[in-house]
Design a protein around this motif. Structure first.
Motif, PDB file in Angstrom:
ATOM      1  N   SER A   4       0.823  -1.219   0.000  1.00 15.43           N
ATOM      2  CA  SER A   4       0.000   0.000   0.000  1.00 15.43           C
ATOM      3  C   SER A   4       0.850   1.260   0.000  1.00 15.43           C
ATOM      4  O   SER A   4       0.385   2.337  -0.365  1.00 15.43           O
ATOM      5  N   SER A   5       2.113   1.127   0.414  1.00 13.28           N
ATOM      6  CA  SER A   5       3.002   2.301   0.468  1.00 13.28           C
ATOM      7  C   SER A   5       4.105   2.226  -0.587  1.00 13.28           C
ATOM      8  O   SER A   5       5.080   2.980  -0.515  1.00 13.28           O
ATOM      9  N   LEU A   6       3.946   1.352  -1.574  1.00 14.96           N
ATOM     10  CA  LEU A   6       5.005   1.088  -2.541  1.00 14.96           C
ATOM     11  C   LEU A   6       5.449   2.328  -3.307  1.00 14.96           C
ATOM     12  O   LEU A   6       6.616   2.469  -3.657  1.00 14.96           O
ATOM     13  N   PHE A   7       4.526   3.242  -3.560  1.00 11.06           N
ATOM     14  CA  PHE A   7       4.837   4.433  -4.342  1.00 11.06           C
ATOM     15  C   PHE A   7       5.019   5.680  -3.476  1.00 11.06           C
ATOM     16  O   PHE A   7       5.213   6.767  -4.018  1.00 11.06           O
ATOM     17  N   ARG A   8       4.957   5.516  -2.177  1.00 13.38           N
ATOM     18  CA  ARG A   8       5.091   6.668  -1.295  1.00 13.38           C
ATOM     19  C   ARG A   8       6.538   7.156  -1.254  1.00 13.38           C
ATOM     20  O   ARG A   8       7.488   6.385  -1.359  1.00 13.38           O
ATOM     21  N   LEU A   9       6.697   8.468  -1.108  1.00 11.59           N
ATOM     22  CA  LEU A   9       8.018   9.096  -1.088  1.00 11.59           C
ATOM     23  C   LEU A   9       8.225   9.927   0.174  1.00 11.59           C
ATOM     24  O   LEU A   9       9.016  10.867   0.187  1.00 11.59           O
ATOM     25  N   ASP A  10       7.518   9.575   1.227  1.00  8.88           N
ATOM     26  CA  ASP A  10       7.630  10.310   2.482  1.00  8.88           C
ATOM     27  C   ASP A  10       9.069  10.297   2.988  1.00  8.88           C
ATOM     28  O   ASP A  10       9.746   9.262   2.969  1.00  8.88           O
ATOM     29  N   GLY A  11       9.535  11.451   3.421  1.00  8.46           N
ATOM     30  CA  GLY A  11      10.887  11.574   3.939  1.00  8.46           C
ATOM     31  C   GLY A  11      11.947  11.773   2.872  1.00  8.46           C
ATOM     32  O   GLY A  11      13.121  11.946   3.197  1.00  8.46           O
ATOM     33  N   LYS A  12      11.544  11.776   1.610  1.00  9.87           N
ATOM     34  CA  LYS A  12      12.477  11.975   0.506  1.00  9.87           C
ATOM     35  C   LYS A  12      12.460  13.433   0.046  1.00  9.87           C
ATOM     36  O   LYS A  12      11.443  14.126   0.148  1.00  9.87           O
ATOM     37  N   THR A  13      13.578  13.874  -0.494  1.00  7.71           N
ATOM     38  CA  THR A  13      13.667  15.199  -1.097  1.00  7.71           C
ATOM     39  C   THR A  13      14.040  15.050  -2.557  1.00  7.71           C
ATOM     40  O   THR A  13      14.985  14.336  -2.894  1.00  7.71           O
ATOM     41  N   ALA A  14      13.280  15.728  -3.404  1.00  3.68           N
ATOM     42  CA  ALA A  14      13.511  15.660  -4.855  1.00  3.68           C
ATOM     43  C   ALA A  14      13.858  17.034  -5.395  1.00  3.68           C
ATOM     44  O   ALA A  14      13.321  18.047  -4.947  1.00  3.68           O
ATOM     45  N   VAL A  15      14.747  17.050  -6.364  1.00  2.33           N
ATOM     46  CA  VAL A  15      15.032  18.255  -7.137  1.00  2.33           C
ATOM     47  C   VAL A  15      14.544  18.015  -8.555  1.00  2.33           C
ATOM     48  O   VAL A  15      14.920  17.016  -9.185  1.00  2.33           O
ATOM     49  N   VAL A  16      13.702  18.906  -9.047  1.00  4.00           N
ATOM     50  CA  VAL A  16      13.213  18.808 -10.419  1.00  4.00           C
ATOM     51  C   VAL A  16      13.827  19.950 -11.215  1.00  4.00           C
ATOM     52  O   VAL A  16      13.498  21.121 -11.004  1.00  4.00           O
ATOM     53  N   LEU A  17      14.714  19.617 -12.118  1.00  2.79           N
ATOM     54  CA  LEU A  17      15.408  20.600 -12.943  1.00  2.79           C
ATOM     55  C   LEU A  17      14.596  20.824 -14.216  1.00  2.79           C
ATOM     56  O   LEU A  17      14.409  19.908 -15.014  1.00  2.79           O
ATOM     57  N   VAL A 224       7.143   9.190 -10.788  1.00  7.64           N
ATOM     58  CA  VAL A 224       6.886   8.685  -9.437  1.00  7.64           C
ATOM     59  C   VAL A 224       7.327   7.229  -9.325  1.00  7.64           C
ATOM     60  O   VAL A 224       7.965   6.819  -8.341  1.00  7.64           O
ATOM     61  N   TYR A 225       6.997   6.439 -10.328  1.00  7.90           N
ATOM     62  CA  TYR A 225       7.387   5.021 -10.324  1.00  7.90           C
ATOM     63  C   TYR A 225       8.894   4.863 -10.213  1.00  7.90           C
ATOM     64  O   TYR A 225       9.402   4.144  -9.336  1.00  7.90           O
ATOM     65  N   LEU A 226       9.647   5.535 -11.068  1.00  7.53           N
ATOM     66  CA  LEU A 226      11.095   5.379 -11.071  1.00  7.53           C
ATOM     67  C   LEU A 226      11.746   5.959  -9.817  1.00  7.53           C
ATOM     68  O   LEU A 226      12.842   5.542  -9.424  1.00  7.53           O
ATOM     69  N   ALA A 227      11.079   6.917  -9.192  1.00  9.17           N
ATOM     70  CA  ALA A 227      11.612   7.514  -7.968  1.00  9.17           C
ATOM     71  C   ALA A 227      11.351   6.648  -6.739  1.00  9.17           C
ATOM     72  O   ALA A 227      12.065   6.764  -5.735  1.00  9.17           O
ATOM     73  N   SER A 228      10.369   5.777  -6.825  1.00  3.40           N
ATOM     74  CA  SER A 228       9.871   5.062  -5.650  1.00  3.40           C
ATOM     75  C   SER A 228      10.459   3.669  -5.493  1.00  3.40           C
ATOM     76  O   SER A 228      11.163   3.157  -6.371  1.00  3.40           O
ATOM     77  N   GLU A 229      10.109   3.032  -4.365  1.00  7.10           N
ATOM     78  CA  GLU A 229      10.537   1.663  -4.117  1.00  7.10           C
ATOM     79  C   GLU A 229       9.872   0.672  -5.056  1.00  7.10           C
ATOM     80  O   GLU A 229      10.321  -0.478  -5.166  1.00  7.10           O
ATOM     81  N   ALA A 230       8.829   1.096  -5.744  1.00  4.98           N
ATOM     82  CA  ALA A 230       8.213   0.228  -6.737  1.00  4.98           C
ATOM     83  C   ALA A 230       9.203  -0.116  -7.845  1.00  4.98           C
ATOM     84  O   ALA A 230       9.059  -1.147  -8.521  1.00  4.98           O
ATOM     85  N   ALA A 231      10.206   0.730  -8.053  1.00  3.28           N
ATOM     86  CA  ALA A 231      11.224   0.510  -9.078  1.00  3.28           C
ATOM     87  C   ALA A 231      12.582   0.212  -8.452  1.00  3.28           C
ATOM     88  O   ALA A 231      13.625   0.523  -9.032  1.00  3.28           O
ATOM     89  N   SER A 232      12.593  -0.431  -7.292  1.00  2.00           N
ATOM     90  CA  SER A 232      13.843  -0.646  -6.559  1.00  2.00           C
ATOM     91  C   SER A 232      14.848  -1.516  -7.304  1.00  2.00           C
ATOM     92  O   SER A 232      16.043  -1.481  -7.007  1.00  2.00           O
TER      93      SER A 232
END
Length: 257
Positions: A4-17, A224-232
Protein backbone atom coordinates in the motif's frame (compact mmCIF):
# COMPACT_ATOMS: atom_id res chain seq x y z
CA UNK A 1 6.23 -5.89 2.01
CA UNK A 2 3.59 -3.21 2.55
CA UNK A 3 2.36 -2.79 -1.02
CA UNK A 4 0.00 0.00 0.00
CA UNK A 5 3.00 2.30 0.47
CA UNK A 6 5.00 1.09 -2.54
CA UNK A 7 4.84 4.43 -4.34
CA UNK A 8 5.09 6.67 -1.29
CA UNK A 9 8.02 9.10 -1.09
CA UNK A 10 7.63 10.31 2.48
CA UNK A 11 10.89 11.57 3.94
CA UNK A 12 12.48 11.97 0.51
CA UNK A 13 13.67 15.20 -1.10
CA UNK A 14 13.51 15.66 -4.86
CA UNK A 15 15.03 18.25 -7.14
CA UNK A 16 13.21 18.81 -10.42
CA UNK A 17 15.41 20.60 -12.94
CA UNK A 18 13.12 22.34 -15.41
CA UNK A 19 10.37 22.38 -12.82
CA UNK A 20 8.95 25.70 -13.93
CA UNK A 21 6.70 24.38 -16.67
CA UNK A 22 5.48 21.44 -18.72
CA UNK A 23 6.60 17.95 -17.74
CA UNK A 24 8.85 19.34 -15.01
CA UNK A 25 6.01 21.14 -13.29
CA UNK A 26 3.73 18.10 -13.36
CA UNK A 27 6.57 15.86 -12.17
CA UNK A 28 7.15 18.15 -9.19
CA UNK A 29 3.45 18.16 -8.34
CA UNK A 30 3.22 14.37 -8.55
CA UNK A 31 6.30 13.78 -6.41
CA UNK A 32 4.95 16.12 -3.74
CA UNK A 33 1.55 14.40 -3.86
CA UNK A 34 3.30 11.16 -2.95
CA UNK A 35 5.00 12.68 0.06
CA UNK A 36 8.29 14.10 -1.18
CA UNK A 37 9.65 17.53 -0.43
CA UNK A 38 10.35 19.12 -3.79
CA UNK A 39 12.84 21.75 -4.90
CA UNK A 40 11.55 23.31 -8.12
CA UNK A 41 14.63 24.43 -10.02
CA UNK A 42 14.46 26.36 -13.26
CA UNK A 43 16.34 28.98 -15.23
CA UNK A 44 13.16 31.05 -14.94
CA UNK A 45 12.78 31.80 -11.26
CA UNK A 46 9.26 33.20 -11.72
CA UNK A 47 7.85 29.98 -13.17
CA UNK A 48 9.75 27.92 -10.59
CA UNK A 49 8.04 29.91 -7.85
CA UNK A 50 4.68 29.43 -9.54
CA UNK A 51 5.18 25.67 -9.45
CA UNK A 52 6.20 25.77 -5.80
CA UNK A 53 3.13 27.86 -4.97
CA UNK A 54 0.90 25.33 -6.72
CA UNK A 55 2.35 22.60 -4.53
CA UNK A 56 2.34 24.46 -1.23
CA UNK A 57 4.52 24.10 1.88
CA UNK A 58 6.18 20.91 0.65
CA UNK A 59 7.93 22.81 -2.14
CA UNK A 60 10.54 25.51 -2.59
CA UNK A 61 11.92 27.25 -5.66
CA UNK A 62 15.44 28.07 -6.80
CA UNK A 63 16.82 29.74 -9.89
CA UNK A 64 19.32 27.42 -11.53
CA UNK A 65 21.02 27.31 -14.90
CA UNK A 66 21.93 23.70 -15.76
CA UNK A 67 24.53 25.02 -18.20
CA UNK A 68 26.44 26.55 -15.27
CA UNK A 69 28.53 23.74 -13.79
CA UNK A 70 29.63 25.85 -10.82
CA UNK A 71 26.02 26.73 -9.98
CA UNK A 72 25.04 23.06 -10.21
CA UNK A 73 27.83 22.06 -7.86
CA UNK A 74 26.85 24.77 -5.37
CA UNK A 75 23.20 23.74 -5.53
CA UNK A 76 24.05 20.09 -4.96
CA UNK A 77 26.16 21.07 -1.94
CA UNK A 78 23.71 23.55 -0.42
CA UNK A 79 20.33 21.85 -0.80
CA UNK A 80 21.01 19.12 1.73
CA UNK A 81 20.36 15.44 1.14
CA UNK A 82 18.82 14.93 -2.28
CA UNK A 83 17.19 11.54 -2.82
CA UNK A 84 15.65 12.09 -6.24
CA UNK A 85 16.84 14.12 -9.22
CA UNK A 86 14.58 14.69 -12.22
CA UNK A 87 16.00 16.41 -15.31
CA UNK A 88 13.52 17.68 -17.90
CA UNK A 89 15.32 20.68 -19.42
CA UNK A 90 15.77 20.43 -23.21
CA UNK A 91 15.87 22.43 -26.42
CA UNK A 92 15.22 21.55 -30.05
CA UNK A 93 16.16 23.46 -33.21
CA UNK A 94 14.12 21.92 -36.02
CA UNK A 95 16.24 22.20 -39.15
CA UNK A 96 17.69 19.83 -41.72
CA UNK A 97 21.35 19.12 -41.14
CA UNK A 98 22.51 21.09 -44.16
CA UNK A 99 20.70 24.16 -42.82
CA UNK A 100 22.09 23.91 -39.28
CA UNK A 101 24.67 26.36 -38.05
CA UNK A 102 27.44 25.24 -35.74
CA UNK A 103 26.12 27.61 -33.08
CA UNK A 104 22.68 25.98 -33.21
CA UNK A 105 24.19 22.51 -33.02
CA UNK A 106 26.34 23.48 -30.05
CA UNK A 107 23.31 24.97 -28.29
CA UNK A 108 21.34 21.72 -28.59
CA UNK A 109 24.31 19.61 -27.51
CA UNK A 110 24.97 21.86 -24.51
CA UNK A 111 21.51 21.78 -22.97
CA UNK A 112 20.44 18.27 -23.91
CA UNK A 113 23.65 16.31 -23.43
CA UNK A 114 26.37 18.29 -21.67
CA UNK A 115 23.93 19.42 -18.98
CA UNK A 116 22.94 15.80 -18.38
CA UNK A 117 26.61 14.97 -17.80
CA UNK A 118 26.95 17.88 -15.38
CA UNK A 119 23.76 17.04 -13.47
CA UNK A 120 24.69 13.38 -13.08
CA UNK A 121 28.12 14.35 -11.75
CA UNK A 122 26.91 17.16 -9.50
CA UNK A 123 24.18 15.20 -7.73
CA UNK A 124 25.37 11.65 -8.27
CA UNK A 125 28.52 12.01 -6.20
CA UNK A 126 26.72 12.52 -2.90
CA UNK A 127 24.26 9.76 -3.72
CA UNK A 128 27.09 7.30 -4.35
CA UNK A 129 28.79 8.29 -1.09
CA UNK A 130 25.51 7.87 0.81
CA UNK A 131 24.57 4.64 -0.94
CA UNK A 132 21.12 5.55 -2.24
CA UNK A 133 19.30 7.75 -4.71
CA UNK A 134 17.37 7.86 -7.96
CA UNK A 135 18.29 9.94 -11.01
CA UNK A 136 15.69 10.28 -13.76
CA UNK A 137 16.24 12.17 -17.01
CA UNK A 138 13.97 12.71 -19.97
CA UNK A 139 15.19 11.32 -23.26
CA UNK A 140 12.76 10.96 -26.19
CA UNK A 141 11.42 8.58 -28.81
CA UNK A 142 13.90 10.44 -31.03
CA UNK A 143 16.65 8.42 -29.36
CA UNK A 144 15.50 5.46 -31.48
CA UNK A 145 13.45 6.90 -34.34
CA UNK A 146 14.15 10.04 -36.34
CA UNK A 147 12.66 12.30 -38.97
CA UNK A 148 14.05 15.12 -41.13
CA UNK A 149 14.83 18.18 -39.05
CA UNK A 150 15.44 16.29 -35.81
CA UNK A 151 19.04 15.18 -36.33
CA UNK A 152 20.83 17.13 -33.60
CA UNK A 153 18.03 16.61 -31.09
CA UNK A 154 17.90 12.88 -31.82
CA UNK A 155 21.65 12.57 -31.46
CA UNK A 156 21.58 14.20 -28.02
CA UNK A 157 18.71 12.07 -26.80
CA UNK A 158 20.42 8.87 -27.94
CA UNK A 159 23.66 10.04 -26.35
CA UNK A 160 21.81 10.82 -23.14
CA UNK A 161 20.53 7.24 -22.93
CA UNK A 162 24.03 5.79 -23.20
CA UNK A 163 25.38 8.31 -20.69
CA UNK A 164 22.66 7.37 -18.21
CA UNK A 165 23.23 3.66 -18.75
CA UNK A 166 26.90 4.18 -18.00
CA UNK A 167 26.00 6.05 -14.82
CA UNK A 168 23.65 3.20 -13.90
CA UNK A 169 26.50 0.72 -14.33
CA UNK A 170 28.96 2.82 -12.34
CA UNK A 171 26.59 3.92 -9.57
CA UNK A 172 24.66 0.67 -9.23
CA UNK A 173 27.07 -1.06 -6.83
CA UNK A 174 26.52 1.86 -4.44
CA UNK A 175 22.73 1.45 -4.60
CA UNK A 176 22.02 4.46 -6.84
CA UNK A 177 19.56 3.95 -9.69
CA UNK A 178 19.70 5.90 -12.96
CA UNK A 179 16.94 5.72 -15.58
CA UNK A 180 15.52 7.51 -18.59
CA UNK A 181 11.97 8.26 -19.67
CA UNK A 182 11.27 8.47 -23.40
CA UNK A 183 8.11 10.46 -24.15
CA UNK A 184 6.37 10.66 -27.48
CA UNK A 185 4.61 13.86 -28.49
CA UNK A 186 3.64 15.93 -25.47
CA UNK A 187 1.86 19.27 -25.36
CA UNK A 188 4.57 21.48 -23.86
CA UNK A 189 6.19 24.80 -24.79
CA UNK A 190 8.88 22.81 -26.64
CA UNK A 191 6.29 21.54 -29.13
CA UNK A 192 4.43 24.82 -29.64
CA UNK A 193 5.74 25.10 -33.21
CA UNK A 194 3.95 21.86 -34.11
CA UNK A 195 0.78 22.77 -32.25
CA UNK A 196 0.59 25.96 -34.30
CA UNK A 197 0.16 23.86 -37.46
CA UNK A 198 -3.13 21.87 -37.34
CA UNK A 199 -2.03 19.52 -40.12
CA UNK A 200 1.33 18.80 -38.48
CA UNK A 201 -0.32 18.40 -35.08
CA UNK A 202 -2.85 15.88 -36.40
CA UNK A 203 -0.20 13.92 -38.30
CA UNK A 204 1.69 13.36 -35.05
CA UNK A 205 -1.50 12.40 -33.23
CA UNK A 206 -2.31 9.83 -35.92
CA UNK A 207 1.15 8.24 -35.72
CA UNK A 208 0.76 6.60 -32.33
CA UNK A 209 -1.55 3.81 -31.23
CA UNK A 210 -3.73 6.03 -29.04
CA UNK A 211 -4.28 8.60 -31.79
CA UNK A 212 -3.58 11.65 -29.65
CA UNK A 213 -0.92 13.74 -27.97
CA UNK A 214 0.03 13.32 -24.33
CA UNK A 215 -0.63 15.88 -21.65
CA UNK A 216 2.36 16.70 -19.40
CA UNK A 217 0.62 15.11 -16.41
CA UNK A 218 0.59 11.77 -18.22
CA UNK A 219 4.36 11.57 -17.79
CA UNK A 220 4.24 12.17 -14.04
CA UNK A 221 3.31 8.60 -13.14
CA UNK A 222 6.49 7.30 -14.76
CA UNK A 223 8.53 9.75 -12.69
CA UNK A 224 6.89 8.68 -9.44
CA UNK A 225 7.39 5.02 -10.32
CA UNK A 226 11.09 5.38 -11.07
CA UNK A 227 11.61 7.51 -7.97
CA UNK A 228 9.87 5.06 -5.65
CA UNK A 229 10.54 1.66 -4.12
CA UNK A 230 8.21 0.23 -6.74
CA UNK A 231 11.22 0.51 -9.08
CA UNK A 232 13.84 -0.65 -6.56
CA UNK A 233 15.28 -3.16 -9.06
CA UNK A 234 15.03 -0.89 -12.11
CA UNK A 235 18.15 0.84 -13.32
CA UNK A 236 19.73 1.52 -16.70
CA UNK A 237 16.25 1.37 -18.21
CA UNK A 238 14.47 3.49 -20.79
CA UNK A 239 10.77 3.70 -20.01
CA UNK A 240 8.75 4.60 -23.10
CA UNK A 241 5.68 6.73 -22.47
CA UNK A 242 4.81 7.36 -26.08
CA UNK A 243 1.26 6.20 -26.68
CA UNK A 244 2.62 3.29 -28.68
CA UNK A 245 4.55 5.47 -31.16
CA UNK A 246 7.63 3.23 -31.27
CA UNK A 247 5.47 0.08 -31.39
CA UNK A 248 3.51 1.11 -34.48
CA UNK A 249 4.90 1.16 -38.01
CA UNK A 250 2.32 3.02 -40.07
CA UNK A 251 -1.45 2.68 -39.99
CA UNK A 252 -3.89 0.52 -41.92
CA UNK A 253 -7.63 1.04 -42.22
CA UNK A 254 -9.13 -2.10 -43.79
CA UNK A 255 -11.85 -1.57 -46.40
CA UNK A 256 -15.42 -2.15 -45.29
CA UNK A 257 -16.57 -5.66 -46.18
Amino acid sequence: MDYSSLFRLDGKTAVVLGGGSGIGRESARALAAHGAKVVCADYNQVTARETAELIGPAASAVQLDVLDSDALAKAAASLGQIDIVVLTAAVNVRKRLLDYTRAEFDRVIALNLTATFEVVRAFGGAMVERGSGSIIAFSSIRAVTVEPGQGAYAATKAGMVQLLRTAAAEFGPAGVRVNAIAPGVVETPLTQQIKNSPEWYQAYADKNALGRWAKPQELAGAVVYLASEAASYVTGAVLSVDGGWTAVDGRFDPPAS
